[in-house]
Each structure stands twice: as structure tokens, then as C-alpha cells.
Design a protein around this motif. Sequence first.
Motif, mmCIF file in Angstrom:
data_model
loop_
_atom_site.group_PDB
_atom_site.id
_atom_site.type_symbol
_atom_site.label_atom_id
_atom_site.label_comp_id
_atom_site.label_asym_id
_atom_site.label_seq_id
_atom_site.Cartn_x
_atom_site.Cartn_y
_atom_site.Cartn_z
ATOM 1 N N ASN A 30 4.205 0.661 3.803
ATOM 2 C CA ASN A 30 2.891 0.025 3.773
ATOM 3 C C ASN A 30 2.916 -1.308 3.022
ATOM 4 O OD1 ASN A 30 1.143 2.043 5.123
ATOM 5 N ND2 ASN A 30 1.991 3.348 3.526
ATOM 6 N N LEU A 31 2.241 -2.286 3.610
ATOM 7 C CA LEU A 31 2.132 -3.602 2.982
ATOM 8 C C LEU A 31 1.147 -3.553 1.825
ATOM 9 C CD1 LEU A 31 1.951 -5.786 6.211
ATOM 10 C CD2 LEU A 31 3.951 -5.348 4.760
ATOM 11 N N MET A 32 1.343 -4.444 0.869
ATOM 12 C CA MET A 32 0.487 -4.463 -0.316
ATOM 13 C C MET A 32 -0.975 -4.720 0.041
ATOM 14 S SD MET A 32 2.871 -6.150 -3.296
ATOM 15 C CE MET A 32 3.226 -7.675 -2.456
ATOM 16 N N ASN A 33 -1.224 -5.631 0.996
ATOM 17 C CA ASN A 33 -2.618 -5.901 1.353
ATOM 18 C C ASN A 33 -3.273 -4.702 2.044
ATOM 19 O OD1 ASN A 33 -1.286 -6.189 3.772
ATOM 20 N ND2 ASN A 33 -2.227 -8.152 4.312
ATOM 21 N N TYR A 34 -2.477 -3.885 2.734
ATOM 22 C CA TYR A 34 -3.018 -2.671 3.347
ATOM 23 C C TYR A 34 -3.422 -1.658 2.273
ATOM 24 C CZ TYR A 34 -3.387 1.685 5.943
ATOM 25 O OH TYR A 34 -3.839 2.879 6.456
ATOM 26 N N VAL A 35 -2.575 -1.480 1.267
ATOM 27 C CA VAL A 35 -2.894 -0.548 0.174
ATOM 28 C C VAL A 35 -4.163 -1.017 -0.538
ATOM 29 C CG1 VAL A 35 -2.074 0.458 -1.999
ATOM 30 C CG2 VAL A 35 -0.478 0.157 -0.085
ATOM 31 N N THR A 36 -4.281 -2.315 -0.798
ATOM 32 C CA THR A 36 -5.500 -2.862 -1.408
ATOM 33 C C THR A 36 -6.704 -2.554 -0.527
ATOM 34 O OG1 THR A 36 -4.249 -4.633 -2.469
ATOM 35 C CG2 THR A 36 -6.616 -4.968 -2.236
ATOM 36 N N TRP A 37 -6.567 -2.740 0.782
ATOM 37 C CA TRP A 37 -7.668 -2.475 1.709
ATOM 38 C C TRP A 37 -8.074 -0.998 1.659
ATOM 39 C CZ3 TRP A 37 -7.905 0.748 5.981
ATOM 40 C CH2 TRP A 37 -9.083 0.651 6.740
ATOM 41 N N VAL A 38 -7.100 -0.090 1.611
ATOM 42 C CA VAL A 38 -7.419 1.350 1.533
ATOM 43 C C VAL A 38 -8.216 1.625 0.264
ATOM 44 C CG1 VAL A 38 -6.468 3.679 1.264
ATOM 45 C CG2 VAL A 38 -5.467 2.112 2.945
ATOM 46 N N PHE A 39 -7.775 1.072 -0.863
ATOM 47 C CA PHE A 39 -8.466 1.317 -2.123
ATOM 48 C C PHE A 39 -9.886 0.757 -2.119
ATOM 49 C CE2 PHE A 39 -4.242 1.518 -4.724
ATOM 50 C CZ PHE A 39 -3.972 2.759 -4.177
ATOM 51 N N THR A 40 -10.100 -0.384 -1.487
ATOM 52 C CA THR A 40 -11.455 -0.953 -1.447
ATOM 53 C C THR A 40 -12.326 -0.229 -0.423
ATOM 54 O OG1 THR A 40 -10.768 -2.687 0.104
ATOM 55 C CG2 THR A 40 -10.799 -3.253 -2.235
ATOM 56 N N SER A 41 -11.767 0.076 0.731
ATOM 57 C CA SER A 41 -12.607 0.684 1.778
ATOM 58 C C SER A 41 -12.870 2.169 1.537
ATOM 59 C CB SER A 41 -11.987 0.468 3.157
ATOM 60 O OG SER A 41 -10.741 1.106 3.254
ATOM 61 N N TYR A 42 -11.874 2.922 1.110
ATOM 62 C CA TYR A 42 -12.066 4.360 0.924
ATOM 63 C C TYR A 42 -12.781 4.669 -0.393
ATOM 64 C CZ TYR A 42 -11.219 9.323 0.299
ATOM 65 O OH TYR A 42 -11.400 10.663 0.066
ATOM 66 N N PHE A 43 -12.296 4.096 -1.494
ATOM 67 C CA PHE A 43 -12.869 4.407 -2.803
ATOM 68 C C PHE A 43 -14.033 3.491 -3.171
ATOM 69 C CE2 PHE A 43 -8.479 5.998 -3.270
ATOM 70 C CZ PHE A 43 -8.767 7.313 -3.549
ATOM 71 N N GLY A 44 -14.162 2.365 -2.491
ATOM 72 C CA GLY A 44 -15.216 1.415 -2.843
ATOM 73 C C GLY A 44 -14.907 0.625 -4.103
ATOM 74 N N PHE A 45 -13.620 0.558 -4.477
ATOM 75 C CA PHE A 45 -13.243 -0.200 -5.669
ATOM 76 C C PHE A 45 -13.466 -1.688 -5.424
ATOM 77 C CE2 PHE A 45 -9.755 3.127 -6.793
ATOM 78 C CZ PHE A 45 -10.703 3.930 -7.413
#
Length: 94
Positions: A30-45
Amino acid sequence: MTDVLEDLRLDEQLVLGKPWTLIVWDDPVNLMNYVTWVFTSYFGFPKPKAERLMMQVHTEGRAAVKTGTREEIERHVEAMHGYGLQATMERVDA
């Protein structure tokens, strides 16, 4: 008043048990920007928090992303697997 609040918190801990932590692990896929996107979209961080956690995953190999009840963290682990991220859970020792 403080004694009452402390008693209520102790009762809550006894009912819920010790909290658990969601650990997200680094992987070569997984790319770093994808992991960031998961954290913002799923957790709302907020993006800065998501980026900080992503960098911790990338540089340290893992990050403690969320803490909660066992059932809550189990749901988050399953969700992270659904996003293709490697995740596990650990009991909080404190």
C-alpha cells in the motif's frame, strides 16, 4: 464530586474490561497516500493526524491507531483488512 466520577470510571472499566488497541502494520503493497486516505475516510481523522499515523506505520513498522472495547477494535481490524491493510489488536496493559 471527583470521588464519584472516579468511582464511575472504575465501575465502567470493570464492566468493559481492559481496552484494546488497533495496530496497523507496514506492508510493501500500500502507498502512503492510500493509508492516509483510509485513516481520514474510515476513522474521520483530520489529515495531519492521519499523515502522522501513516508516517509512524512507514518509519516504525506499526502504529497504534485506535483504542476501544474488544468488539469495537475487532470491527476496525476487519475493516482495515477490507481496505487491504495489515492490522491486529493488542490488549492495553494499563
